[in-house]
Scaffold this active site. Structure first.
Site, mmCIF file in Angstrom:
data_model
loop_
_atom_site.group_PDB
_atom_site.id
_atom_site.type_symbol
_atom_site.label_atom_id
_atom_site.label_comp_id
_atom_site.label_asym_id
_atom_site.label_seq_id
_atom_site.Cartn_x
_atom_site.Cartn_y
_atom_site.Cartn_z
ATOM 1 N N GLY A 56 43.599 -28.296 -18.040
ATOM 2 C CA GLY A 56 44.237 -26.728 -18.093
ATOM 3 C C GLY A 56 43.897 -26.648 -20.097
ATOM 4 O O GLY A 56 43.078 -27.212 -20.989
ATOM 5 N N CYS A 83 41.748 -34.465 -18.005
ATOM 6 C CA CYS A 83 41.664 -33.877 -19.234
ATOM 7 C C CYS A 83 42.933 -33.174 -20.193
ATOM 8 O O CYS A 83 43.113 -34.289 -19.827
ATOM 9 C CB CYS A 83 40.824 -32.490 -18.894
ATOM 10 N N TYR A 84 43.650 -32.279 -19.876
ATOM 11 C CA TYR A 84 44.485 -31.665 -20.556
ATOM 12 C C TYR A 84 45.834 -32.900 -19.177
ATOM 13 O O TYR A 84 47.341 -33.356 -20.169
ATOM 14 C CB TYR A 84 45.488 -30.120 -19.939
ATOM 15 N N HIS A 173 35.562 -34.048 -16.426
ATOM 16 C CA HIS A 173 36.283 -33.447 -14.985
ATOM 17 C C HIS A 173 35.475 -34.036 -13.428
ATOM 18 O O HIS A 173 34.559 -33.769 -13.923
ATOM 19 C CB HIS A 173 35.994 -31.924 -15.055
ATOM 20 N N GLU A 175 35.416 -33.275 -11.024
ATOM 21 C CA GLU A 175 35.509 -32.315 -9.333
ATOM 22 C C GLU A 175 34.671 -31.705 -9.259
ATOM 23 O O GLU A 175 34.047 -30.670 -8.580
ATOM 24 C CB GLU A 175 36.993 -31.886 -9.480
ATOM 25 N N ASP A 231 37.792 -13.408 7.458
ATOM 26 C CA ASP A 231 39.281 -13.664 7.269
ATOM 27 C C ASP A 231 40.121 -12.993 8.173
ATOM 28 O O ASP A 231 40.995 -14.568 8.368
ATOM 29 C CB ASP A 231 39.863 -13.399 5.231
ATOM 30 N N LYS A 373 37.077 -19.964 1.816
ATOM 31 C CA LYS A 373 36.139 -19.832 2.558
ATOM 32 C C LYS A 373 35.771 -20.824 3.139
ATOM 33 O O LYS A 373 35.326 -19.976 4.438
ATOM 34 C CB LYS A 373 35.403 -18.852 0.698
#
Length: 517
Positions: A56, A83-84, A173, A175, A231, A373
């Protein structure tokens, strides 16, 4: 997917929080992102097998900065704090965080000092591994029973864990793709540490969502707005599978579609799926409202408001409608709803993910709200939608209005449609369409002097854009070779009256920005 195999991600506002969810789902585990300020009761009610705390933008040293619910540490389920998340975990459990030390932003190397279940299969003790850092503050004192298992030059506690309590913290991170083994680390956390299976799939999602839609709707009637994109089409087909002719679709042709798309939508839903469909030709209405409007944001707002007006008028012709279905996706939700006020928030003025106008008095059905998506495309294939439709490049709600820079006229739209069709035709002929996430032409508010044959011309300049992406959250320009661009430009200039110069727009989209237009 079993009811127990769920991971809860608590968001502290990082612009890449959605990538944590992607990696967890890629590992075959269902997860949800929820705001950090969930109550203890809400966290327990979710019944997660593990919890991940995101990064964050805030500093834990600031008064009123976000904290994790105490239940995160009291439930006894494994925790991964990033992290945060690491910083607030350490503060809340008795450690210390300080500012003023060496900051780390970008690639960094960590040294693996001790073994850990978090990376036991791929990072041996004593090795150096590349990760991605993004921090100013850092932990300077660990809570009781935490051990350092990896360090970096700027983060002495790059990975710190309490193996007994199964609390794992990283300053980097995992991710993002810039941490090459990050997906493996997250996979170890959800499978080996949390004990989750790997059975979550589009097939499982389809079955669960159909049951949920039936339970929500009962015998009520649903209307769904079709935009012509993937979508809304996937949402409509899924809902129709759940409740049949209780669903009516409304397609508003704004006159701002790509070449032939309105006809394709009507044919697909009326002929192929036999879904009740109301098609409204409102092109003249939209063009009249946009006359003289040059500002792109004003175009978006004008189109959004008018679309709701036209849609609402048609919806009122159907009796006893109680529900409205939308093709809202997870990136729409993440970018349009603020959990923390951080940079993950960007309002999309033509989307309606924040709710409906009060006058519509309908309950929302958003079956794709938790999907990215590419996951929607996978669901579309699972539902049997044609690949030509499922694989179609994204097309924003304002359509060609924001691809004609400056004021809009029917003549400009005609020029842009023809040029855009040639561009996409050449991309398909070259076998590149599926490699590119989105490609389109933009008519610039610039006229150029040129010589064509024996005469001098004074015509429009056209820009071409193409980007690669997975989920639309980040993107890079597609590296066309010069021969391809020359071929496209030659065709456009020869076949489209009104254009005498073509340029290629080389640009990129970092995380957290709005969608490509």
């Amino acid at each position: 997917m079993t009811a127990q195999d769920k991971i809860l991600i608590l968001d502290f506002g990082s612009q890449v929080t959605q990538l944590i969810a992607r990696r967890v789902r890629e590992a075959g585990v269902y997860c949800e992102i929820q705001p950090f300020n969930r109550t203890d009761e809400q966290v327990r009610a979710f019944k997660p097998k593990g919890i991940i705390l995101s990064g964050g933008p805030a500093s834990t040293l600031d008064e009123g900065s976000p904290r994790a619910p105490q239940a995160v540490f009291d439930m006894g389920v494994p925790v991964l704090a990033i992290c945060y998340g690491q910083q607030t975990t350490c503060l809340q459990l008795g450690g210390k965080v300080e500012a003023g030390h060496a900051r780390e932003f970008g690639k960094a190397m960590i040294e693996i000092r001790q073994a850990s279940a978090l990376f036991e299969d791929f990072w041996p003790k004593g090795s150096f591994q590349q990760v991605w850092m993004s921090h100013g503050d850092r932990v300077t004192e660990l809570p009781k029973d935490f051990q350092v298992v990896a360090t970096s030059d700027g983060a002495p506690f790059a990975i710190a864990v309490d193996e007994k309590r199964r609390i794992y913290t990283t300053m980097f991170h995992p991710e993002v793709v810039h941490t090459p083994d990050g997906a493996k680390l997250l996979g170890n956390f959800v499978h080996k540490i949390c004990g989750c299976g790997d059975k979550w799939s589009m097939k499982a999602f389809r079955a669960a969502e159909i049951d949920r839609i039936r339970a929500q709707v009962g015998k009520g009637k649903v209307i769904c707005g079709l935009s012509g994109g993937v979508d809304s089409a996937v949402a409509a087909v899924l809902i129709h599978e759940a409740i049949g002719d209780q669903l009516t679709c409304i397609f508003v042709d704004t006159g701002l579609m790509r070449e032939g798309e309105a006809e394709q939508v009507v044919t697909l839903f009326r002929s192929h799926y036999n879904i009740p469909l109301i098609a409204v030709d409102a092109g003249e209405t939209f063009l009249s409202a946009l006359a003289g409007v040059s500002d792109p944001e004003q175009k978006r707002k004008t189109i959004g408001k008018l679309f709701i007006d036209v849609f609402d008028a048609e919806a009122h012709k159907i009796q006893d409608v109680a529900f409205l279905a939308q093709g809202t996706l997870y990136p729409d939700v993440i970018e349009s709803v603020s959990f923390t006020g951080g940079p993950s928030v960007t309002i999309k003025s033509h989307h309606n993910v924040g709710g409906l106008p009060d006058r519509m008095k309908l309950q929302l059905i958003e079956p794709l709200r938790e999907l990215f998506k590419d996951e929607v495309r996978a669901l579309g294939r699972e539902l049997g939608l044609p690949e030509s439709f499922v694989g179609r490049h994204p097309f924003p709600g304002p359509g060609l209005a924001i691809r004609v820079l400056g004021d809009i006229t029917p003549e400009k739209l005609a020029v842009l449609r023809k040029a855009d069709t040639i561009y996409l035709d050449e991309i398909r002929k070259a076998g590149l369409y599926d490699e590119i996430w989105q490609a389109f032409a933009v008519l610039l508010p610039v006229r150029s002097v040129g010589v064509m044959g024996d005469g001098r011309s004074y015509d429009n300049v056209l820009a071409l854009r193409a980007v690669t992406s997975v989920d639309g959250m980040t993107a890079e320009s597609y590296p066309f070779d010069h021969a391809f661009l020359a071929r496209v430009a030659t065709r456009i200039i020869n076949e489209v009256r009104g254009i005498n110069r073509v340029t290629y727009d080389v640009t990129s989209k970092p995380p957290g920005t709005i969608e490509w237009e």
